[in-house]
Enzyme design. Structure first.
Site, PDB file in Angstrom:
ATOM      1  N   HIS A  50       3.095 -13.298  10.817  1.00 31.09           N
ATOM      2  CA  HIS A  50       2.435 -12.095  11.310  1.00 31.09           C
ATOM      3  C   HIS A  50       1.336 -11.764  10.310  1.00 31.09           C
ATOM      4  O   HIS A  50       1.577 -11.708   9.118  1.00 31.09           O
ATOM      5  CB  HIS A  50       3.439 -10.943  11.418  1.00 31.09           C
ATOM      6  N   CYS A  77       7.874  -8.560  15.778  1.00 33.97           N
ATOM      7  CA  CYS A  77       7.142  -9.756  15.311  1.00 33.97           C
ATOM      8  C   CYS A  77       7.309 -10.121  13.836  1.00 33.97           C
ATOM      9  O   CYS A  77       7.811 -11.182  13.506  1.00 33.97           O
ATOM     10  CB  CYS A  77       5.650  -9.605  15.599  1.00 33.97           C
TER      11      CYS A  77
END
Length: 522
Positions: free
Chosen positions: A104, A50
């Site tokens: 993120h 991510c």
């Protein structure tokens, strides 16, 4: 006047979508978007995890330039003060808005999703997000668990909702505000599902009777897979339901019936996501902005569903690196529509669904690192310059070439020279390639193989995907000076697309591949 941008990024979504030829999934709203878009069938993330992937495509720089291979550094401090795509739009007069998981969260975006650099107002996070990993899944014993497979009754959830439902509601609210204020906007909406836990409203299971769910076509660990390439799916082992299965480390396997349940729940989560996307796009129609808004739909990376005996992301295989990518551009990918005519009417996945065909499909190899320059060009902004060889000191430049030139080529054969490449971009024999990479702490699977911290990285797998093959070299890496030593190759992989589409037969050791190494070194 310029177009608005609606940028939809999904967490851990591989292209299991009707518009990508998946026969099982029900994804009518995303398929409808595809039918009005240019769809890239060969789009790849630069690292299959991510934070590194998101920082890469939001800055337009590769992981070796952001120096983020884990979750624990902020690029502006650790690498260079790089401008981001939303920041560039903001500096060009757009109202930039972030809803859900775009950057993120945490250190890697300065605990602020890079606000105020990237966003005009503080980013929105759904309040129900904090329950994501709690015990909210009712087990066969009637008790609550923190499971991987987690169909739920939404009314029983803390605060009676789920994060993606809240994100859709907030995004719709913001669309209405933008409409009222007549403000040009860049709205990024980050959906959580199908990221684990596979927690979604239980009615979506009805779409996928277990007897229709098969195992992966290749649910075994390939014989010639170098051990450094394998990801041991540590994160799913930590969920209560997987833990209870007592599966051996690192290769498993998971029991067949449980593999089918994971696959079933992944598909159900995709249909739940499809409903959210459908409601959002239908709201874009409602506020009358479908004619003036570019819509981009993509994911941060894919997710293995048992292929190669692997689960989750954390690898260089197509199943982990390949993502959906589509662009709806009013007047370009569709002919302009009469005022008041709906472009994105909501489609209920539970009612009969007609297959829709993508408007144009491009098989060109493209990379998410190209998003920044591509969106700038589509919105009529000046395209940021190509980065020089070393660009740590350059605030605004991009390592991904705009792919707008491929949009028309998807409908008809354009003159061949259109595909030429500037030397500044990684381009070979006039054919674009997609580069990905993945770090490992050792040559054999460890507990931290999936997500090694920077200081523990010892090997970097550099991977190149072309129309014909995927070639990967695992080389010695020094985390202290971020250097990869291509003289010290620990292992290699080579898969031919035509004869081995699932990447099960590594022919690296029975092929001469010196020329490939030259190519990956650019």
């Amino acid at each position: 006047d310029g177009m608005n941008v609606l940028f939809i990024v999904v967490d851990d979504l591989r292209p299991v979508l009707g518009c990508y030829g998946d026969k099982l999934v029900k994804s009518p709203n995303i398929d409808q978007l595809a039918s009005r878009s240019v769809v890239f069938s060969n789009a790849y993330a630069q690292q299959a995890v991510c934070a590194p992937s998101r920082v890469s495509f939001l800055t337009g720089r590769r992981p070796d330039t952001t120096r983020l291979y884990d979750f624990y550094s902020y690029w502006r401090v650790h690498a260079g003060n790089y401008s981001t795509m939303p920041q560039y739009f903001k500096e060009n007069g757009y109202m930039t808005l972030s809803v859900g998981k775009v950057f993120h969260p945490g250190v890697s975006s300065n605990y602020s999703d890079d606000y105020p650099y990237s966003w005009s107002i503080p980013p929105f996070h759904p309040s129900a997000e904090k329950y994501e990993n709690d015990k909210t899944c009712r087990g066969k014993d009637g008790k609550l668990h923190a499971n991987l497979v987690c169909p739920v009754r939404v009314s029983e959830m803390p605060s009676g909702t789920l994060p993606d439902i809240q994100s859709t509601e907030e995004a719709i609210r913001l669309l209405n505000v933008m409409k009222t204020n007549k403000q040009k906007f860049f709205l990024a909406v980050g959906y959580h599902k199908p990221h684990i836990p596979l927690r979604y409203p239980q009615e979506f299971l009805k779409l996928y009777p277990l007897e229709n769910i098969t195992l992966a076509p290749d649910p075994w660990v390939p014989e010639n897979l170098p051990s450094v390439a394998y990801n041991p799916w540590t994160d799913i082992r930590q969920r209560d339901d997987v833990k209870a299965l007592n599966v051996s480390f690192p290769y498993g396997p998971l029991p067949d019936d449980f593999q089918r349940q994971i696959r079933q729940s992944y598909y159900a989560a995709v249909s739940y996501l499809d409903v959210q996307v459908g409601l959002l796009l239908s709201a874009l129609d409602d506020v009358g902005l479908s004619n003036t808004t570019i819509v981009v739909f993509t994911a941060d990376h894919g997710w293995s569903l048992g292929e190669h005996g692997e689960w989750a992301k954390y690898s260089n295989f197509d199943v982990a690196t390949r993502v959906p990518l589509m662009f709806y551009v009013p007047g370009m990918t569709t002919t302009s529509v009469n005022q008041g005519e709906r472009i994105f009417p909501y489609i209920d996945p539970f009612s009969h669904v007609l297959g829709l065909v993508p408007q144009g499909q491009s098989k060109k190899m493209v990379e998410l690192v190209s998003l920044f320059s591509t969106l700038a060009e589509l919105a009529g902004l000046q395209v940021p310059p190509a980065c020089p060889e070393a660009s740590f000191h350059v605030a605004l430049c991009t390592e991904g070439k705009s792919i707008v030139q491929y949009f028309n080529a998807s409908k008809e054969k354009v003159k061949e020279e259109k595909d030429g490449c500037d030397d500044t971009y990684r381009c070979f024999n006039e054919e674009p390639v997609a580069l990905s990479q993945y770090p490992r702490p050792a040559d054999t699977p460890q507990w931290n193989s999936d997500k090694p911290k920077l200081k523990d990285i010892r090997v970097m797998g550099y991977s190149m995907r072309t129309v014909d093959y995927r070639y990967t070299v695992w080389v010695q890496f020094n985390p202290n000076n971020f250097s990869a030593n291509f003289e010290d190759i620990h292992a290699g992989e080579l898969y031919m697309v035509e004869t081995d589409p699932n990447q099960d037969y590594n022919i690296y050791n029975n092929t001469s591949h010196g020329w490939l190494l030259k190519k990956i070194l650019g």
